[in-house]
Structure formats: C-alpha cells, structure tokens
Design a protein around this motif. Structure first.
Motif, PDB file in Angstrom:
ATOM      1  N   TRP A  50     -19.156  77.428 135.939  1.00  0.00           N
ATOM      2  CA  TRP A  50     -17.594  76.387 135.832  1.00  0.00           C
ATOM      3  C   TRP A  50     -18.558  75.046 136.958  1.00  0.00           C
ATOM      4  O   TRP A  50     -17.361  74.018 136.883  1.00  0.00           O
ATOM      5  CB  TRP A  50     -16.635  77.261 135.986  1.00  0.00           C
ATOM      6  N   PHE A  95     -13.159  71.169 134.517  1.00  0.00           N
ATOM      7  CA  PHE A  95     -13.671  71.080 135.977  1.00  0.00           C
ATOM      8  C   PHE A  95     -15.141  70.675 135.578  1.00  0.00           C
ATOM      9  O   PHE A  95     -15.977  69.939 136.004  1.00  0.00           O
ATOM     10  CB  PHE A  95     -13.782  72.514 136.352  1.00  0.00           C
ATOM     11  N   ASP A 153      -4.844  76.653 139.113  1.00  0.00           N
ATOM     12  CA  ASP A 153      -6.882  76.198 138.459  1.00  0.00           C
ATOM     13  C   ASP A 153      -6.430  75.199 138.208  1.00  0.00           C
ATOM     14  O   ASP A 153      -7.135  74.139 138.059  1.00  0.00           O
ATOM     15  CB  ASP A 153      -7.274  77.503 138.808  1.00  0.00           C
ATOM     16  N   GLN A 215      -6.970  86.108 143.388  1.00  0.00           N
ATOM     17  CA  GLN A 215      -7.919  86.338 144.685  1.00  0.00           C
ATOM     18  C   GLN A 215      -8.026  85.755 146.035  1.00  0.00           C
ATOM     19  O   GLN A 215      -8.240  85.763 146.788  1.00  0.00           O
ATOM     20  CB  GLN A 215      -8.840  84.837 143.931  1.00  0.00           C
ATOM     21  N   TRP A 223      -3.324  82.470 147.856  1.00  0.00           N
ATOM     22  CA  TRP A 223      -4.536  82.617 147.807  1.00  0.00           C
ATOM     23  C   TRP A 223      -4.879  80.877 148.770  1.00  0.00           C
ATOM     24  O   TRP A 223      -3.982  79.668 147.726  1.00  0.00           O
ATOM     25  CB  TRP A 223      -5.448  82.647 146.501  1.00  0.00           C
ATOM     26  N   ARG A 225      -7.181  78.385 148.291  1.00  0.00           N
ATOM     27  CA  ARG A 225      -7.853  78.000 147.207  1.00  0.00           C
ATOM     28  C   ARG A 225      -7.225  77.724 146.105  1.00  0.00           C
ATOM     29  O   ARG A 225      -6.497  76.383 145.474  1.00  0.00           O
ATOM     30  CB  ARG A 225      -9.046  78.591 146.644  1.00  0.00           C
ATOM     31  N   TRP A 229      -5.837  73.812 144.865  1.00  0.00           N
ATOM     32  CA  TRP A 229      -5.596  73.450 143.131  1.00  0.00           C
ATOM     33  C   TRP A 229      -4.686  72.987 143.187  1.00  0.00           C
ATOM     34  O   TRP A 229      -4.235  71.415 142.540  1.00  0.00           O
ATOM     35  CB  TRP A 229      -6.532  75.030 142.838  1.00  0.00           C
ATOM     36  N   TYR A 343     -15.866  81.991 147.770  1.00  0.00           N
ATOM     37  CA  TYR A 343     -15.389  82.162 146.227  1.00  0.00           C
ATOM     38  C   TYR A 343     -14.598  83.255 146.384  1.00  0.00           C
ATOM     39  O   TYR A 343     -13.234  82.748 145.816  1.00  0.00           O
ATOM     40  CB  TYR A 343     -16.760  82.187 145.460  1.00  0.00           C
TER      41      TYR A 343
HETATM   42  N1  GLY Z   1     -10.956  78.174 139.526  1.00  0.00           N
HETATM   43  C1  GLY Z   1     -12.139  79.183 139.450  1.00  0.00           C
HETATM   44  C2  GLY Z   1     -11.804  79.447 141.328  1.00  0.00           C
HETATM   45  O1  GLY Z   1     -10.964  78.114 142.688  1.00  0.00           O
HETATM   46  O2  GLY Z   1     -12.896  80.288 142.058  1.00  0.00           O
END
Ligand code: GLY
Length: 373
Positions: A50, A95, A153, A215, A223, A225, A229, A343
C-alpha cells in the motif's frame, strides 16, 4: 541535529535522500517501505504494497523539481511496475495510484499512467457500498464476518476519485467521493475535532455497530496518523468540491491535532497512550498534517487560509529542525532522512523508522511552501 535553517536547505536534503534511496532500491530491486532511524537502510518488497505508490510519487516530485527527462523516465518505470495492484480489492488503490500514476499524468503527461490511474479509479469506485455510500476497507476477513469496516485513512484514497472526476467529467466519481466524505465526517469526526479510526456498520442499513482504533492505544485512543489522514483528506475534499462543510471539518480536525500534539508538534503515535512520553513518536503524522494544511493555505479563504499557513509553517519547521538528518549528521546516517516515524506500534511494525509516505508528504509540503512564499 538542528543544523537545517531553511526549507530550501530541507528541499535539497529531501532530494538527496531520493537519490540515496534510488541507489539502494535499484540495486536490491525493491520498493522502499521503512528504514530504521539508526541506519537508514530501507526494507521493502519486490512486488510493492500500500505504501509503494509513495516511492513512485517521490520520484515524480523530484522530476517536477528538476525538469530532467531521465528523472521522469525513472518515475514512469516505477509507477507502471505497480500495475498488478489495480486488480486488488482494497481501498488502498487510492493511496497506491493517486501518488504514482496520477502524478505520472499530471507531472509527466505519460498516457499509460493516465490509463492505469483511470482503471484504478474505476475499481475503487466499484467498491462503494451503494446503500450506505461509503468505500469499505475491502478486507476479505471482514467481509466474510459480515462486517464492513470503514477507516479514516480512506479519506486519502479519495483524491484518486477527485482526479478521475476532473479528468473524465464522470459524475459518479464526484458523487461517491462526496457521499464517502459526508459519512466519514458524521461517523469519525467528533464535535471537538477528535477522530476515531474505524467504524463497523451494517452493510444493508448503515447502522453503526462498533467504533474503535486499530493503531492507537486501547480500543478508543486517538491515533495521531488517523487524525492526520483526516486533516489531509478533508482538505483535499474541500479543494476538489469547494464545499465549505469539508473545509470546516478539516479546520476542526487540525485544531484538535494542535491541541493534542504537545510543544514539539510532532506527536506521539497516539494522543492518549498512558505510557507517554515513553512511546514512539510518528513524524509521518506531522508530515501528512503539514501537507494537508498547505492545501488549505493555498485554497481556503481567510481566516482559515492564514491560520492553516501559520500552522503548516510551524509544523514544517518542527520537522526539518528536529527530525530531518542534516548534511554530515553525526551518526553518518544518510542525509535527508525523516526520522522517528511509527508504522504500527500495536503490531510492533517499524516503530522508530523513516517511512516512505512521511518522506512523500514532507516533500509535498516543501513544494507547497516554495509556491506560497
Ligand atoms: N493506512 C494505513 C496506515 O496509515 O498505517
């Protein structure tokens, strides 16, 4: 660190990092994914994943800056190598192809890239749940369990649809992008701008059955990230549609980011992990947020334009001063690395690394800064 004084220097370093990455990945024949902050040696995959469009996208951004035909040729090769992914059933199509094949058309005017990006957009549009108006993750396990998970995301998969609408004029691309954005705003973005990563819903009625984070920390941690997003995705939705409601969501989500990121502005991977400060930071969250704010700085009216520009410049400076390896870095790491991305802390994947998408969004933000100054 702290030796980089201006974004111009940072731009030169980021380009140098594209060169050193190209040298390694050409020799090993892999798409770069993540490199430990300590060594800068990329780990990657031959077939891509991805994150692999971001590598082609770094090459396209370099080609845009240098204007060299050989740089476009290199970017084209890596972009077209992603073609087998077009048949995969995953929201990641956005993505992968908006950062590679779309730029191959927009920057390089490569017809094969345009065709590939349009095929990918068609596949992504075909994934929409028509009853509910959202594009789910596409995970086979979720589908088998009767659950369709939508994650924040996916807002950054929509630029593929916005581009396909602009390129073909086909209304379905716009309609799906708008319905997905409206659902996501309602489901994922809370009144104070806080974003929750994932929503499970009944695919027939759209009734929400569960919300959670995958995550972040615990089941409900915010999260960082995911927040990023959201900022970028709604900024891009506003740029594509001109709809003020998406601008308002992007600005609200950005305010929450700044409220929670802490003095460093480069956040820990989750705003709510009780073990802070002994948890990883995620520089990629800051780079994505910065690039999203640059979209608003270029396209929004005042006062959001001014506010976004101030925020974007503050983030850019935090990133280049504190996280980008300068020339002659003491550890003899490659120059131009964006250090300390995370990550997936919960899975133990690449928790203190340079991440290829962090580099991509940092370069995008730096190019926007050059246009704005
Ligand atoms: N789209 C997956 C991430 O940001 O980890």
């Amino acid at each position: 660190m702290g030796k980089i004084r201006t974004p111009d220097e940072a731009l030169a370093l980021a380009l140098e990092r594209v060169e050193s990455t190209l040298f390694q990945v050409t020799r090993e024949d892999v798409f770069p994914h993540a490199a430990p902050s300590t060594t800068g040696v990329w780990e990657g995959t031959r077939e891509g994943m991805w994150t692999s469009g971001f590598w082609a996208g770094l090459l396209w951004q370099r080609a845009a800056l240098t204007g060299r035909a050989e740089d476009s040729a290199t970017a084209k090769t890596w972009s077209l190598r992603l073609a087998p992914h077009v048949d995969h059933h995953t929201h990641d199509l956005g993505f992968i192809f908006s950062s590679s094949a779309v730029l191959g058309w927009e920057i390089g005017r490569v017809p094969e890239c345009r065709d590939l990006a349009l095929r990918a957009a068609d596949r992504l549009a075909g994934m929409v749940n028509p009853a509910v108006g959202v594009i789910p993750l596409g995970s086979q396990a979720e589908i088998a369990a009767g659950l369709d998970d939508v994650t924040i995301d996916c807002m950054v998969n929509l630029p593929l649809l916005w581009w396909a609408w602009r390129t073909t004029g086909e209304e379905r691309f716009m309609a799906i992008g708008v319905s997905h954005s409206d659902r996501t705003a309602g489901w994922h973005v809370k009144e104070d701008g806080r974003i929750i990563q994932s929503t499970h819903f009944d695919p027939r009625t759209g009734r929400v059955t569960k919300q959670e984070t995958h995550q972040g920390s615990g089941t409900e941690g915010c999260w960082a990230r995911g927040q990023a997003w959201g900022v970028y995705g709604f900024a891009a939705a506003y740029r594509a549609t001109g709809e003020e409601r998406f601008l308002e969501v992007a600005d609200r989500a950005a305010a929450y980011y700044f409220h929670r990121a802490g003095g460093d502005l480069v956040p820990f991977y989750c705003f709510d992990d009780p073990a802070k400060p002994n948890v990883p930071r995620d520089s990629s969250a800051a780079a994505i947020t910065c690039a999203g704010l640059m979209i608003l700085a270029e396209h929004a009216p005042d006062p959001i334009r001014r506010r976004s520009r101030d925020r974007a410049e503050a983030l850019l400076s935090a990133l280049v001063i504190g996280y980008l390896t300068p020339l002659g870095d003491d550890d003899r790491r490659p120059t131009g690395m964006l250090l300390h991305g995370c990550y997936n802390k919960n899975a133990g994947w690449h928790t203190d690394h340079e991440l290829v998408w962090g580099d991509y969004y940092l370069l995008e933000a730096l190019r926007a800064w050059v246009r704005l100054r």
